[in-house]
Design a protein around this motif. Structure first.
Motif, short mmCIF file in Angstrom:
data_model
loop_
_atom_site.label_atom_id
_atom_site.label_comp_id
_atom_site.label_asym_id
_atom_site.label_seq_id
_atom_site.Cartn_x
_atom_site.Cartn_y
_atom_site.Cartn_z
N ALA A 284 31.35 42.98 44.17
CA ALA A 284 32.02 41.77 44.67
C ALA A 284 33.16 41.38 43.75
CB ALA A 284 31.02 40.62 44.77
N ILE A 285 34.12 40.69 44.34
CA ILE A 285 35.24 40.21 43.55
C ILE A 285 34.90 38.79 43.09
CG2 ILE A 285 37.72 39.86 43.55
CD1 ILE A 285 36.69 42.74 44.13
N VAL A 286 34.26 38.75 41.95
CA VAL A 286 33.75 37.48 41.43
C VAL A 286 34.12 37.34 39.97
CG1 VAL A 286 31.80 37.34 43.04
CG2 VAL A 286 31.53 38.51 40.86
N ALA A 287 33.93 36.17 39.44
CA ALA A 287 34.21 35.94 38.02
C ALA A 287 33.24 36.75 37.19
CB ALA A 287 34.05 34.46 37.69
N LEU A 288 33.76 37.47 36.17
CA LEU A 288 32.98 38.40 35.39
C LEU A 288 31.82 37.74 34.69
CD1 LEU A 288 32.51 41.14 34.03
CD2 LEU A 288 34.09 40.39 32.25
N SER B 87 38.20 47.80 45.92
CA SER B 87 38.83 47.15 44.77
C SER B 87 40.34 47.35 44.77
CB SER B 87 38.22 47.67 43.47
OG SER B 87 38.56 49.04 43.28
N LEU B 88 40.77 48.51 45.26
CA LEU B 88 42.20 48.80 45.31
C LEU B 88 42.88 47.86 46.30
CD1 LEU B 88 44.20 50.82 44.03
CD2 LEU B 88 43.92 52.23 46.07
N ASN B 89 42.26 47.66 47.46
CA ASN B 89 42.81 46.73 48.45
C ASN B 89 42.81 45.30 47.95
OD1 ASN B 89 43.42 48.66 50.40
ND2 ASN B 89 41.39 48.54 51.35
N SER B 90 41.93 45.01 47.00
CA SER B 90 41.85 43.65 46.44
C SER B 90 42.82 43.44 45.29
CB SER B 90 40.42 43.37 45.96
OG SER B 90 39.50 43.48 47.02
N GLY B 91 43.58 44.48 44.96
CA GLY B 91 44.61 44.35 43.93
C GLY B 91 44.11 44.53 42.51
N LEU B 92 42.89 45.03 42.34
CA LEU B 92 42.37 45.24 40.99
C LEU B 92 42.96 46.51 40.40
CD1 LEU B 92 38.62 44.23 41.27
CD2 LEU B 92 40.61 42.83 40.69
#
Length: 359
Positions: A10-14, A104-109
């Motif tokens: 998930a794209i969440v705070a680490l 993650s790539l689509n999310s800009g990471l």
């Protein structure tokens, strides 16, 4: 032996609930740190046997030779590895090539897939298909026919194991729809077999060998039928912010890691200093030496080559299963330049004994 992640990344705070506070404190931000004059490289790891290349490079002094010191950061509860890498809280990690790596790539990471931290190739696999003894018919096609409609466990329905299982079934004229696919975490699969809640499973080591020793399962397939000789990557070696921005640092890590991977292949498949290698792996994983010696070894590609066409095929499967909403540009995720640099310095791998090959 490697354990795939329990949920989609998930794209969440680490440093919220996904990483233990102590781990966050240990990571200590993204600035370069030194220890005894060596640059510290933080590796997200649960210290499993697929980390063998890192263990070997560490114990044999290859990291120190290039001015690096590795620090293992243990993560808890399905850690957001891609976030940790992109934000500079980790430099390196291994991650199962599950849907989250592509999304993650689509999310800009900003992460890069640079090499192999566990793979399979014909005859070499630590991820295998196991069945209750009564379903073992002596060949995989007949065994699968006997299992039709039964419960097959995978670590997670979001793991690469589903892709592997799908390929195994397709090669034998069947599909996922012919079975009840159930998620059971790898460490819990032995108990599930004992309790009768599953009939077969895609099993990781050391759980497979433990199950065989207990008489609970028989190994029906190493899941490499149809796999190219060059192998297929299951767990990728990922670089984060620091090693992407500092090319020399990334090159240095890969050079040491590739030497460690080659030492592992020489030991496990070529017999060179085999006992020493097993001692190192058993010590670092805190597993009994006897178990480490007798489990099926994981594959580690000694030239750290990546097959972009295979990765695209894997991503297409995830999209087809609606585990990814849209495909990413895989070519932007993969960076082979670090492995190319290491191979240029070390030359192509030659297995112990002088013959070429992958072990």
């Amino acid at each position: 032996m490697n354990r795939p992640h329990r949920h989609l990344i998930a794209i969440v705070a680490l440093c919220s609930t996904l990483i233990a506070p102590a781990a966050c404190k240990a990571a200590g931000g993204s600035s370069t740190t030194k220890s005894g004059g060596l640059t510290v490289i933080r590796i997200g790891s649960e210290k499993v046997t697929s980390d063998a290349g890192i263990f070997m490079a560490d114990h044999l002094g290859y990291f120190k030779k290039v001015g690096l010191k590795v620090q293992y950061v243990r993560l808890a509860n399905a850690p957001a590895i891609t976030n940790a890498l992109a934000t500079g809280d980790l430099e390196v990690a291994g991650a199962s090539l599950a849907p989250g790596v592509f999304s993650s790539l689509n999310s800009g990471l900003d992460i890069r897939l640079v090499g192999d931290k566990q793979s399979i190739r014909p005859g070499v696999s630590a991820t295998r298909f196991a069945v209750k003894p009564q379903y073992d018919k002596g060949n995989i096609k007949a065994t699968l026919q006997a299992l039709r409609g039964k419960r097959i466990a995978v670590h997670s329905k979001l793991s690469i194991q589903v892709f592997m299982l799908n390929n195994l079934l397709a090669r034998n004229g069947m599909s996922l729809n012919d079975f009840k696919i159930v998620p059971v975490l790898s460490p819990d699969q032995i108990s599930a077999f004992k309790g009768g809640s599953i009939d077969a499973a895609v099993m990781l080591e050391p759980f497979l060998t433990q199950g065989v020793r207990l008489g609970l399962v028989k190994m029906a397939s190493d899941m490499t039928e149809g796999t190219p000789q060059s192998g297929e990557v299951l767990t990728g070696l990922l670089y984060g912010k620091k090693l992407i921005e500092d090319k020399k640092l990334g090159d240095d890590f890969m050079l040491a890691y590739m030497r460690g991977v080659r030492a592992y292949n020489d030991a496990v498949f070529g017999g060179k200093d085999k006992d020493k290698a097993f001692d190192i792996i058993a010590k670092e994983t805190a597993k009994p030496l006897d178990l480490v010696k007798n489990t099926f070894p994981c594959g580690l590609e000694p030239d750290q080559q990546l097959d972009v066409a295979y990765l695209k095929k894997l991503q297409d499967f995830y999209v087809g299963q609606r585990l990814l909403t849209r495909p990413a540009d895989v070519s932007k995720l993969v960076d082979t330049s670090y492995a190319d640099h290491a191979r240029a310095k070390l030359g192509p791998y030659k297995a112990a004994g002088g013959s070429g090959g992958t072990g």
